[in-house]
Design a protein around this motif. Structure first.
Motif, mmCIF file in Angstrom:
data_model
loop_
_atom_site.group_PDB
_atom_site.id
_atom_site.type_symbol
_atom_site.label_atom_id
_atom_site.label_comp_id
_atom_site.label_asym_id
_atom_site.label_seq_id
_atom_site.Cartn_x
_atom_site.Cartn_y
_atom_site.Cartn_z
ATOM 1 N N UNK A 1 -74.870 -0.414 34.737
ATOM 2 C CA UNK A 1 -75.170 -0.027 33.360
ATOM 3 C C UNK A 1 -73.996 0.668 32.681
ATOM 4 N N UNK A 2 -73.077 1.233 33.459
ATOM 5 C CA UNK A 2 -71.946 1.950 32.869
ATOM 6 C C UNK A 2 -70.778 1.037 32.507
ATOM 7 N N UNK A 3 -70.825 -0.235 32.914
ATOM 8 C CA UNK A 3 -69.710 -1.147 32.676
ATOM 9 C C UNK A 3 -69.821 -1.749 31.273
ATOM 10 N N UNK A 4 -68.746 -1.738 30.466
ATOM 11 C CA UNK A 4 -68.803 -2.361 29.138
ATOM 12 C C UNK A 4 -69.237 -3.820 29.229
ATOM 13 N N UNK A 5 -70.077 -4.252 28.260
ATOM 14 C CA UNK A 5 -70.732 -5.554 28.383
ATOM 15 C C UNK A 5 -70.572 -6.371 27.117
ATOM 16 N N UNK A 6 -70.638 -7.699 27.302
ATOM 17 C CA UNK A 6 -70.600 -8.634 26.190
ATOM 18 C C UNK A 6 -71.846 -8.452 25.325
ATOM 19 N N UNK A 7 -71.665 -8.290 23.992
ATOM 20 C CA UNK A 7 -72.763 -8.050 23.052
ATOM 21 C C UNK A 7 -73.580 -6.813 23.415
ATOM 22 N N UNK A 8 -73.029 -5.933 24.271
ATOM 23 C CA UNK A 8 -73.777 -4.765 24.700
ATOM 24 C C UNK A 8 -74.854 -5.065 25.714
ATOM 25 N N UNK A 9 -74.945 -6.320 26.217
ATOM 26 C CA UNK A 9 -75.964 -6.722 27.171
ATOM 27 C C UNK A 9 -75.467 -6.460 28.590
ATOM 28 N N UNK A 10 -75.971 -5.394 29.211
ATOM 29 C CA UNK A 10 -75.606 -5.088 30.591
ATOM 30 C C UNK A 10 -76.033 -6.244 31.490
ATOM 31 N N UNK A 11 -75.132 -6.716 32.350
ATOM 32 C CA UNK A 11 -75.404 -7.948 33.082
ATOM 33 C C UNK A 11 -75.003 -7.806 34.548
ATOM 34 N N UNK A 12 -75.941 -8.140 35.428
ATOM 35 C CA UNK A 12 -75.716 -8.013 36.860
ATOM 36 C C UNK A 12 -74.637 -8.965 37.359
ATOM 37 N N UNK A 13 -74.758 -10.260 37.057
ATOM 38 C CA UNK A 13 -73.829 -11.241 37.607
ATOM 39 C C UNK A 13 -72.426 -11.052 37.054
ATOM 40 N N UNK A 14 -72.295 -10.679 35.769
ATOM 41 C CA UNK A 14 -70.965 -10.451 35.223
ATOM 42 C C UNK A 14 -70.326 -9.218 35.866
ATOM 43 N N UNK A 15 -71.130 -8.242 36.271
ATOM 44 C CA UNK A 15 -70.601 -7.081 36.976
ATOM 45 C C UNK A 15 -70.075 -7.465 38.351
ATOM 46 N N UNK B 1 -64.111 -1.906 26.419
ATOM 47 C CA UNK B 1 -64.269 -0.454 26.395
ATOM 48 C C UNK B 1 -65.630 -0.092 25.831
ATOM 49 N N UNK B 2 -66.149 1.061 26.239
ATOM 50 C CA UNK B 2 -67.434 1.538 25.724
ATOM 51 C C UNK B 2 -67.461 3.056 25.714
ATOM 52 N N UNK B 3 -68.273 3.607 24.821
ATOM 53 C CA UNK B 3 -68.497 5.050 24.721
ATOM 54 C C UNK B 3 -70.001 5.275 24.650
ATOM 55 N N UNK B 4 -70.505 6.242 25.419
ATOM 56 C CA UNK B 4 -71.928 6.555 25.444
ATOM 57 C C UNK B 4 -72.152 8.008 25.043
ATOM 58 N N UNK B 5 -73.094 8.222 24.130
ATOM 59 C CA UNK B 5 -73.481 9.570 23.710
ATOM 60 C C UNK B 5 -74.959 9.753 23.988
ATOM 61 N N UNK B 6 -75.293 10.809 24.763
ATOM 62 C CA UNK B 6 -76.677 11.088 25.126
ATOM 63 C C UNK B 6 -77.198 12.270 24.322
ATOM 64 N N UNK B 7 -78.455 12.165 23.921
ATOM 65 C CA UNK B 7 -79.103 13.305 23.282
ATOM 66 C C UNK B 7 -79.203 14.458 24.265
ATOM 67 N N UNK B 8 -79.137 15.676 23.745
ATOM 68 C CA UNK B 8 -79.241 16.851 24.610
ATOM 69 C C UNK B 8 -80.590 16.859 25.324
ATOM 70 N N UNK B 9 -80.560 17.032 26.643
ATOM 71 C CA UNK B 9 -81.782 17.053 27.447
ATOM 72 C C UNK B 9 -82.355 18.476 27.433
ATOM 73 N N UNK C 1 -71.710 2.391 22.319
ATOM 74 C CA UNK C 1 -70.881 1.537 21.472
ATOM 75 C C UNK C 1 -69.827 0.887 22.354
ATOM 76 N N UNK C 2 -69.736 -0.430 22.320
ATOM 77 C CA UNK C 2 -68.798 -1.155 23.182
ATOM 78 C C UNK C 2 -68.014 -2.167 22.368
ATOM 79 N N UNK C 3 -66.824 -2.470 22.851
ATOM 80 C CA UNK C 3 -65.987 -3.520 22.266
ATOM 81 C C UNK C 3 -65.552 -4.454 23.393
ATOM 82 N N UNK C 4 -65.940 -5.701 23.274
ATOM 83 C CA UNK C 4 -65.535 -6.745 24.214
ATOM 84 C C UNK C 4 -64.231 -7.360 23.720
ATOM 85 N N UNK C 5 -63.245 -7.493 24.621
ATOM 86 C CA UNK C 5 -61.920 -8.026 24.270
ATOM 87 C C UNK C 5 -61.245 -7.107 23.243
#
Length: 800
Positions: free
Chosen positions: A142-156, A722-730, A741-745
């Motif tokens: 889930x932490x790996x930047x993904x195409x269209x933001x779709x986290x993908x097992x096989x691409x990982x 590349x990707x950046x993740x921001x979490x709400x305060x727990x 937010x991610x950017x492919x290529x």
């Protein structure tokens, strides 16, 4: 009947052999228990369990958090530890032996920001026999930047050493010189024949619904088989037994939701997960009539129900359904779907004997229709596999484990059916069905020969029958080709034997511990594959033609030898490995030049058989602990084939031969709320065949190809994401959200997807003679197609 009688006698013999071990071990007393995470009440796989007085004789919890450890000198203190959690020590007395004890570990607050929770021991890569095996945590995926933001097992998995891809955006895997169909992808024990959505851009696995994935590419255990190159064993997670929980996300092209919790009581649970794209919704909003009448979507739905029956038995039922569809107005429709279901029974026979039974059914179907008065048609096909697998595990002591069992599989490849529309000029096509029945028995044993040397030896025996209902064509030529005449046709009734094959598959592996943090491993594997894809593409398409072994298509065989060095540094913060392998292939199948296998009933006339080999060196440096984690991998590999009738009978490279492959994956946590990820990929361009000239027919210039196959290459491929993740305060709230937010290529590299050799008219790539423009110039040219430059995506993820 003789074969089945022999199999029955073999299983009885093995059972008697193991029972003799059980008698010798009856004096041993074992403590059983389960380790849970305190906040979520979910089991913790990979937790360390050992006696304080004997730390070197510990065990590790299994995927369900269960363990069984030999009791010593009660009362005694038992230690439970897990990376990122507070260590627990409990006094164990004789009264605890009679019950299943439970342990709850709390997150270690002071170190929680500096660790990544792993589903294995930190030193497992050094201590275990595992070679060419990767256990990839879902959180890492889930932490790996993904195409269209779709986290993908096989691409990982493509980011691991020894694994390559067909090209831009595809999920097809090519492992250590093997083709995509040589990978067994299974979900809770059920195989998936087309594990992709969107023509290969995404896999069928929703990461929120998964428990974990084990990826084998080297020392495949004898309990698994059926494919030559790798096994991707994916498991759906069990539901929470205490409370309702959920998670999901709203992304650029799709949304997903997973809900789990107790079903009837704290002894049963459920998980329901769904995902759907909404590209078709945006198409309908378009004012362009050429777009708003089109359809383009995929969706999937999965569920798992688990029941604990007493202290020794557990039943689980899981099912997955996924569907894709592409429709162009009301004229063209193309779709496919997967439906897999499985049931599993786990039983603890006694403190050191365990039994697992898995039955499953997997079905893959595709359909294509074209609405036209002159050439309309409907085309569909179905293939399925039904199987049962039973395995017994016996642990006579803490150093030895014995496994044995059987696996039976029935393949059904339905007739390909093409029905012309009324008034269509197209002729109907109906092929004959193809069926296969495969039975396997397996046995393996793992033990410590010395304190430094550990070994595993196993044997898998496969018996395959091509069976009816079906037909077999008799040709005038001993090796049929498209010009061969059929001299006779033999018909076979249901389950009647048409062709028999069998093969022994020995497996052996060793681990020698040179130091506590340094080991050398070696392994040898033989594998057989009795079904394969006949195709001339490398990416894998929904219409790929699967064919079983028969009188003209022998099963393919691979022998692999591998050796590696594994080293951990800085208290297991870093792990470094170097593996080398050599693989020999027999009876590989490839297509004749210009072959067409999709709709023919004589597919054997379009195929040629030969041999091949592959070799490579894989380097991996991985950082597992700290604010910054990730890995760097480099692979040098080559794969070659020689098949009579192809490339002048010389050695040639298949399209997925890519000598150099470099991958960098970095994840960094700035604080509890901000994190970032980056990946970089560089590979040699794929092997292709470019034309050596051109010729003209009816005033049209066509490319001329030489006799050498795949003698050219695409330019080298490289890309950064590349990707950046921001979490709400727990703050203890039930709803927790995050933005990704991610950017492919990232730097907009135009990696070639395809080349077209055509005439450039009036210096225009897409010249339309219907526009009435006079032709002033014409020259041969090459047009490159690329799919993506920089591609941003935004996803909102949530948990409750």
């Amino acid at each position: 009947m003789k074969v089945m009688r022999f199999l029955y006698q073999l299983v009885i013999l093995i059972g008697c052999f193991v029972q003799s071990f059980s008698t010798l071990a009856q004096q041993d007393i074992f403590l059983k228990g389960t380790v849970y995470e305190f906040e979520s009440n979910e089991p913790l796989p990979g937790a360390n369990v050992y006696w304080e007085s004997a730390p070197q004789q510990g065990v590790v919890t299994d995927i369900d958090g269960n363990f069984s450890i030999k009791a010593i000198g009660l009362p005694s203190k038992l230690v439970i530890s897990f990376v990122g959690f507070t260590e627990t020590i409990r006094q164990i007395n004789e009264k605890d032996i009679a019950k299943d004890v439970k342990f709850f570990l709390r997150p270690e607050e002071l170190s929680l920001e500096e660790v990544i929770i792993q589903e294995r021991r930190p030193d497992q890569n050094v201590q275990s026999l595992d070679m060419g095996k990767s256990v990839v945590p879902i959180q890492t995926i889930k932490n790996i930047p993904a195409l269209f933001g779709e986290v993908d097992l096989l691409r990982s998995l493509q980011l691991l050493p020894g694994v390559q891809t067909a090209g831009e955006g595809t999920t097809g895997l090519f492992v250590r010189g093997g083709s995509a169909d040589q990978n067994l992808v299974q979900l809770d024990g059920a195989p998936i024949y087309n594990p992709s959505h969107f023509f290969g851009f995404f896999s069928v696995f929703n990461p929120d619904a998964l428990e974990g994935v084990e990826f084998y590419k080297g020392a495949i255990p004898a309990t698994l088989g059926g494919r030559l190159s790798s096994v991707i064993d994916v498991s759906l997670k069990e539901g929470n037994y205490q409370k309702i929980k959920g998670e999901g996300g709203i992304g650029t092209i799709s949304s997903r939701l997973t809900v789990d919790g107790p079903l009837f009581s704290d002894k049963s649970s459920f998980v329901i997960s769904g995902r759907r794209t909404y590209a078709d919704v945006f198409l309908r909003l378009s004012p362009d009539e050429n777009l708003n009448s089109n359809s383009l979507y995929f969706y999937d739905l999965s569920g798992k129900f688990t029941f604990k029956i007493g202290d020794r038995d557990k039943l689980s039922f899981s099912s997955y359904y996924g569907s894709d569809f592409l429709g162009l107005s009301a004229q063209f429709g193309f779709g496919w779907d997967n439906w897999v279901s499985s049931a599993t029974w786990n039983r603890n026979i006694n403190d050191n004997t365990f039994f697992d039974l898995n039955v499953y059914h997997s079905r893959y179907k595709y359909m294509l229709n074209f609405v036209d008065e002159d050439n309309g048609f409907d085309w569909d096909n179905v293939l399925s596999e039904t199987g049962a697998r039973a395995e017994w595990s016996f642990l006579p002591n803490e150093k030895t484990q014995i496994n044995w069992g059987f696996h039976s599989q029935l393949y059904h490849f339905a007739p390909i059916n093409l029905e012309p529309a009324p008034g269509s000029a197209i002729e109907p096509i109906l092929t004959n069905p193809r069926n296969g029945w495969q039975n396997n028995v397996f046995f393996s044993a793992t033990t410590d020969i010395t304190s430094r040397l550990r070994a595993e030896a196993g044997l898998r025996w496969g018996v395959y029958n091509r069976v009816g209902r079906g037909v077999q064509y008799i040709y005038e030529d001993p090796f049929p080709n498209p010009e061969s005449n059929i001299s006779d046709t033999l018909s076979f009734s249901g389950l009647e034997n048409m062709k028999f094959y069998q093969g022994l598959e020995p497996r052996v592996s060793f681990r020698y511990l040179m130091q506590e943090n340094l080991s050398i491993k070696a392994a040898y594997n033989r594998t057989f594959q009795y079904i394969q894809v006949a195709t001339n593409n490398s990416a894998g398409l929904p219409l790929d033609r699967w064919v079983p072994a028969d009188a003209f298509i022998p099963p393919i065989r691979a022998d692999q030898v591998s050796i590696g060095v594994f080293k951990n540094l800085n208290r297991d913060t870093w792990e470094i490995s170097l593996e080398g392998y050599y693989k020999d292939f027999q009876n590989l199948v490839d297509l004749r030049q210009g072959a067409s296998v999709i709709l023919t009933d004589n597919v054997e006339t379009e195929l040629l058989t030969g041999n091949g080999y592959a070799y490579g060196i894989e380097f991996l440096a991985r950082k597992n602990i700290g604010k910054t984690t990730g890995w760097l991998s480099y692979t040098y590999s080559r794969t070659w084939r020689r098949i009579e009738g192809i490339s002048d009978d010389r050695w040639y490279n298949p399209r997925f031969d890519r000598p150099h492959d470099l991958t960098l994956v970095v994840n960094h946590e700035f604080d509890k709320r901000w994190s970032a990820g980056l990946t970089f990929i560089y590979t040699t361009g794929q092997a292709v065949t470019f034309p050596i000239g051109s010729y003209e027919i009816d005033n049209q210039r066509l490319p001329l190809y030489g006799s050498q196959r795949n003698a050219d290459r695409f330019p080298d491929y490289h890309r950064m994401d590349a990707s950046v993740t921001w979490k709400n305060a727990d703050k203890g709230r039930k709803w927790r959200g995050s933005w990704n937010f991610s950017i492919y290529n990232l730097y907009g590299r135009k990696n070639p997807f395809a080349y077209q050799f055509t005439d450039i008219i009036n210096e225009q790539i897409n010249f339309d003679p219907g526009m009435g423009e006079e032709i002033s110039s014409r020259r041969p040219g090459v047009v490159m197609t690329y799919l993506f430059t920089f591609l941003p995506a935004l996803t909102y993820n949530f948990q409750f």
